[in-house]
Design a protein around this motif. Structure first.
Motif, PDB file in Angstrom:
ATOM      1  N   MET A   1       0.844  -1.200   0.000  1.00 24.27           N
ATOM      2  CA  MET A   1       0.000   0.000   0.000  1.00 24.27           C
ATOM      3  C   MET A   1       0.877   1.246   0.000  1.00 24.27           C
ATOM      4  SD  MET A   1      -2.954   1.068   2.743  1.00 24.27           S
ATOM      5  CE  MET A   1      -3.849   2.597   2.566  1.00 24.27           C
ATOM      6  N   ALA A   2       0.596   2.188  -0.911  1.00 23.87           N
ATOM      7  CA  ALA A   2       1.403   3.392  -1.024  1.00 23.87           C
ATOM      8  C   ALA A   2       1.257   4.253   0.225  1.00 23.87           C
ATOM      9  CB  ALA A   2       0.992   4.179  -2.265  1.00 23.87           C
ATOM     10  N   ARG A   3       2.365   4.875   0.600  1.00 22.96           N
ATOM     11  CA  ARG A   3       2.354   5.734   1.782  1.00 22.96           C
ATOM     12  C   ARG A   3       1.597   7.021   1.471  1.00 22.96           C
ATOM     13  NH1 ARG A   3       7.730   7.703   5.116  1.00 22.96           N
ATOM     14  NH2 ARG A   3       6.608   8.748   6.822  1.00 22.96           N
ATOM     15  N   GLN A   4       0.746   7.438   2.394  1.00 21.17           N
ATOM     16  CA  GLN A   4      -0.046   8.635   2.173  1.00 21.17           C
ATOM     17  C   GLN A   4       0.823   9.882   2.268  1.00 21.17           C
ATOM     18  OE1 GLN A   4      -3.226   8.106   5.120  1.00 21.17           O
ATOM     19  NE2 GLN A   4      -4.647   7.843   3.418  1.00 21.17           N
ATOM     20  N   THR A   5       0.529  10.858   1.421  1.00 19.09           N
ATOM     21  CA  THR A   5       1.262  12.116   1.434  1.00 19.09           C
ATOM     22  C   THR A   5       0.783  12.974   2.603  1.00 19.09           C
ATOM     23  OG1 THR A   5      -0.346  13.225   0.010  1.00 19.09           O
ATOM     24  CG2 THR A   5       1.450  12.022  -1.075  1.00 19.09           C
ATOM     25  N   GLN A   6       1.544  14.034   2.882  1.00 14.91           N
ATOM     26  CA  GLN A   6       1.150  14.943   3.957  1.00 14.91           C
ATOM     27  C   GLN A   6      -0.209  15.562   3.672  1.00 14.91           C
ATOM     28  OE1 GLN A   6       2.806  19.096   4.490  1.00 14.91           O
ATOM     29  NE2 GLN A   6       3.830  18.125   6.232  1.00 14.91           N
TER      30      GLN A   6
ATOM     31  N   GLN B   1      -2.678  14.244   1.951  1.00 12.94           N
ATOM     32  CA  GLN B   1      -3.717  13.241   2.176  1.00 12.94           C
ATOM     33  C   GLN B   1      -4.023  13.076   3.660  1.00 12.94           C
ATOM     34  OE1 GLN B   1      -1.716  10.173  -0.450  1.00 12.94           O
ATOM     35  NE2 GLN B   1      -3.854   9.641  -0.841  1.00 12.94           N
ATOM     36  N   LEU B   2      -2.975  13.047   4.485  1.00  8.83           N
ATOM     37  CA  LEU B   2      -3.178  12.874   5.923  1.00  8.83           C
ATOM     38  C   LEU B   2      -3.937  14.056   6.513  1.00  8.83           C
ATOM     39  CD1 LEU B   2       0.338  11.453   6.901  1.00  8.83           C
ATOM     40  CD2 LEU B   2      -1.823  10.194   6.827  1.00  8.83           C
TER      41      LEU B   2
ATOM     42  N   LYS C   1      -6.369  11.845  -3.694  1.00  5.41           N
ATOM     43  CA  LYS C   1      -4.954  11.578  -3.445  1.00  5.41           C
ATOM     44  C   LYS C   1      -4.078  12.804  -3.684  1.00  5.41           C
ATOM     45  CE  LYS C   1      -5.105   6.616  -4.418  1.00  5.41           C
ATOM     46  NZ  LYS C   1      -6.545   6.519  -4.255  1.00  5.41           N
TER      47      LYS C   1
END
Length: 618
Positions: A1-6, A8-9, A541
Motif C-alpha cells: 500500500m502506497a504511503r499517504q502524502t502529507q 492526504q493525511l 490523493k
C-alpha cells in the motif's frame, strides 16, 4: 500500500472531524487530541495571545455555545463567540496545535459554530489553504434539506449500504473441527453478498430549481455572513498608531495593526456584501420574469435544526412586517447621510458599504426580535444564514437594501473619448436542468458509522439526496474594442431587462491591457462543475480545485431561460482602471473595489436565453 502524502493525511483529518459533526466524537485518537483546552501562549502566533484572552475567559465561564444548543446568528453574544473560535483555530502556531484546537472545538462547542469558524480559518492558514472542505449541505444536511429528506435518510439501515457476511447458524461437527485443525488461510472465506452499485436515492421534492432553495447558494450565503460577523468584530480592535507614525503601545497593538493592514490588501468585505445583495436581487428579478411568480412569496419553513427542532413560522401579518422594514431602512439611510456629511473625502460607496455592513447584524436582530420575540429555543429563518434566503421577510429586506444602495450609485462618465466598443458577439445562451446527488452519509446511525475508527471504508453504496440543479451550456463573449492609446481598463458585463439603464446581474468583471488600435478579447464560460462530495474528498490523493469563495456558485452565472427564449440585454461598460494589479484574487474584485472608476464608454446588445427542461419519468 502506497504511503499517504502529507496533504492526504491532513485532508483525511479534516474529513474525520466533519464526519457526523453534529454528534460526539467516537474516534479515540481525536478524542485524546481534543481532551484539554490549550492555554499556552507560546503555542500561538507571536504577540497574538491578548486577542485570545476574551475567548479563553468565555470558555471557562461557559459562554461559548455548547453542543445540542440552538444556534442563531442573532444571539447577542454570537458574533464574539464566532470570532473567538475562529481565532482559536486561525492563530494556532503549527499544524499539531491546530489539530488539537480543532478537536477541542469539535468536542466542546456547537457544531454549526464550529463548522462556520473552521470554514473561515482554513482559508486563512498557510498550512491549510490547499485543503478542501466538502459542501456545507453535505456536512450539515439538516440545515439545508427539508425535514422529509432528513427523516427518510435516517431510516436507512446500515445493512443496505454495507455487506454483511452470510453466516450459517447450524454447523456440523466436521466444520467446527476443521476451523480448529486447519490454519486460517486454508479456511473457506465467508460469503459476502454483492450490493447493487447504484446509490440509495432520496428525491428532494418538489423537483424544481428555486433560487431561494438552492443549497449551494445558501451555503455560500452562510459563509458570507459569517465572514461579515467576524470582520465587523475585528474592526473594533483596530488601532491607528502606525498610521500616526507613533510608537506602538505594546506588541499586541503592533500585531493587530499588521493584521488589519494585511486585510486591507484584499477586497473590502463591506463592498463584497453590497455586491452580493445586488446580485441576489438581480437574480430574483430575472427569475420573476421567467416564472411569473413573485420572489417574495412565502416559502414554508419545512426545516429542522441538527437537534430535530422544527423552525418557527412567522405569525406577524404582512402590513406590520412591511412597516417595520420601511422604518429600518429609513433609519439606515439617515445614518448613511450623517456619515457622508462627516467623511467628505471618502468615496460615497465606500461609506455606504461601511454603514450597511456595520449595522447589518443589529438591523436583522432588531427585526427578528420585533417579529419573533426574544425566544432562542425556537429557531426561525431569520436566525440562520443557511435559511435566510428562504424567508420572504429577509428577501424583502434585501430588496429594500438594494434600492437604498442604488440611490447612492452615480456612475461617473469620463470626459475623454479615447475608447470605443465596436462590436460585441455573444454565443448561444442556454440553461438546462440536471440531476445532482449530495452525500447524506452524515445522517447515518452514528454507532455504525463511527466506532473507535471511521467505518466509511466499509460502505459499498452511497446514500444521496437527488435534486435538480440549474446549469448553463458553455458559451463565449467576444469584445471588439478600439483604443486611441495603450491603456489598462476594467470591463464589466451585466444582464438587464430591455430598456433598463441601471446595472443588473453582473456576468463578469475583468481587467485587461489594451494596445493602441483594435483589440479583440474572447472570454469563455464553461458549464459549472459539480461540487466535491464527501466520498470524493475521502478518496482524493492530491489537492483538488475548489470553487471561488468570493462570488455566487458558478451554476447561477445565468438566470433560468425559457423554452421560447428569455429576451434580455447585455450591458457592457469599459471603465478606467487605476489599480496596480491586472489580476485580482476574485474575478470581479475590480467591480467591488473600484466603485468610483469613471465609465469611458458603454454599449448594449440584445441576447436571448433558452432553457431545456429535464424530462423526468414518474
Amino acid at each position: 500500500m502506497a504511503r499517504q502524502t502529507q496533504w492526504q493525511l491532513r485532508q483525511r483529518f479534516l474529513m474525520d472531524l466533519l464526519l457526523q459533526v453534529h454528534k460526539p466524537l467516537l474516534q479515540q485518537e481525536l478524542i485524546e487530541m481534543g481532551s484539554r483546552l490549550n492555554e499556552n501562549p507560546s503555542d500561538y502566533e507571536a504577540d497574538s495571545w491578548p486577542s485570545l484572552i476574551d475567548f479563553m475567559e468565555r470558555v471557562h465561564q461557559g459562554r461559548i455555545l455548547r453542543p445540542y444548543s440552538i444556534y442563531s446568528q442573532l444571539q447577542e453574544e454570537l458574533p464574539q463567540q464566532l470570532l473567538g473560535v475562529y481565532r482559536f483555530l486561525l492563530l494556532a502556531k503549527d499544524w499539531r496545535t491546530f489539530q488539537c484546537n480543532a478537536c477541542y472545538a469539535r468536542s466542546h462547542f456547537n457544531p454549526v459554530l464550529f463548522v462556520n469558524a473552521l470554514q473561515l480559518a482554513i482559508s486563512g492558514r498557510p498550512d491549510t489553504k490547499d485543503l478542501v472542505l466538502p459542501a456545507m449541505h453535505e456536512v450539515l444536511p439538516q440545515l439545508y434539506f427539508d425535514k422529509d429528506v432528513i427523516l427518510d435518510a435516517q431510516q436507512v439501515n446500515w445493512q443496505q449500504l454495507a455487506p454483511i457476511p452470510n453466516i450459517t447458524l447450524k454447523r456440523s461437527w466436521k466444520e467446527i473441527l476443521g476451523d480448529i485443525v486447519y490454519p486460517r488461510r486454508f479456511r473457506q472465506p465467508l460469503e459476502v453478498p454483492v450490493l447493487p452499485a447504484e446509490p440509495i436515492v432520496i428525491e428532494v421534492k418538489p423537483l424544481r430549481t428555486l433560487l431561494s432553495s438552492d443549497v449551494e447558494l445558501n451555503g455560500y450565503w452562510n459563509s458570507l455572513i459569517s465572514r461579515l460577523l467576524i470582520t465587523r468584530n475585528e474592526q473594533g480592535t483596530a488601532i491607528i498608531d502606525g498610521d500616526r507614525m507613533m510608537a506602538f503601545r505594546n506588541a499586541h497593538d503592533e500585531y493587530m495593526y499588521r493584521l488589519e493592514n494585511g486585510r486591507a490588501a484584499k477586497p473590502e468585505h463591506p463592498q463584497i456584501l453590497l455586491h452580493n445583495i445586488k446580485q441576489f436581487v438581480a437574480l430574483c428579478e430575472l427569475e420573476e420574469l421567467t416564472t411569473g411568480h413573485k420572489s417574495l412569496q412565502l416559502i414554508e419553513p419545512t426545516l429542522m435544526t441538527t437537534g430535530g427542532v422544527r423552525y418557527k413560522a412567522t405569525k406577524l401579518n404582512g402590513l406590520d412586517v412591511w412597516l417595520l422594514i420601511r422604518q429600518s431602512t429609513e433609519e439606515l439611510q439617515s445614518q448613511i447621510d450623517k456619515q457622508l456629511e462627516k467623511a467628505v473625502e471618502t468615496p460615497t460607496m465606500e461609506t455606504v458599504g461601511q454603514v450597511i455592513a456595520t449595522n447589518y447584524w443589529q438591523l436583522f436582530r432588531h427585526l427578528s426580535l420585533a417579529i419573533n420575540g426574544n425566544c432562542t429555543m425556537e429557531p426561525n429563518l431569520l436566525g440562520m444564514a443557511t435559511s435566510n434566503l428562504r424567508d420572504p421577510i429577509y428577501r424583502t429586506m434585501l430588496f429594500q437594501l438594494a434600492q437604498l444602495i442604488a440611490r447612492y450609485e452615480r456612475p461617473q462618465v469620463s470626459a475623454y473619448d479615447n475608447q470605443q466598443v465596436q462590436q460585441i458577439h455573444v454565443g448561444n445562451l442556454t440553461t438546462y436542468e440536471h440531476l445532482v446527488d449530495s452525500d447524506l452519509i452524515n445522517l447515518m446511525d452514528q454507532q455504525l458509522l463511527q466506532t473507535q475508527r471511521n467505518n466509511l471504508q466499509f460502505l459499498q453504496r452511497r446514500l444521496v439526496a437527488r435534486q435538480l440543479r440549474l446549469n448553463h451550456k458553455p458559451f463565449n463573449i467576444t469584445y471588439e474594442l478600439y483604443a486611441s492609446e495603450p491603456m489598462v481598463v476594467l470591463i464589466r458585463s451585466y444582464l438587464i431587462p430591455p430598456g433598463r439603464d441601471q446595472a443588473g446581474l453582473l456576468i463578469e468583471s475583468f481587467v485587461s491591457e489594451l494596445a493602441m488600435g483594435k483589440n479583440i478579447l474572447v472570454r469563455q464560460f464553461p458549464m459549472a462543475k459539480s461540487v466535491h462530495t464527501l466520498r470524493k474528498l475521502y478518496e482524493a490523493k492530491k489537492p483538488l480545485d475548489s470553487s471561488n469563495a468570493c462570488s455566487f456558485p458558478q451554476h447561477l452565472l445565468l438566470p433560468r431561460g425559457t423554452a421560447e427564449g428569455l429576451r434580455l440585454q447585455l450591458l457592457v461598460q469599459v471603465l478606467a482602471w487605476n489599480g496596480s494589479e491586472t489580476i485580482a484574487e476574485c474575478e470581479w474584485a475590480g467591480s467591488v473595489v473600484d466603485s468610483t472608476a469613471p465609465v469611458l464608454t458603454s454599449a448594449r446588445v440584445d441576447v436571448v436565453i433558452h432553457h431545456h427542461s429535464l424530462k423526468l419519468k414518474d
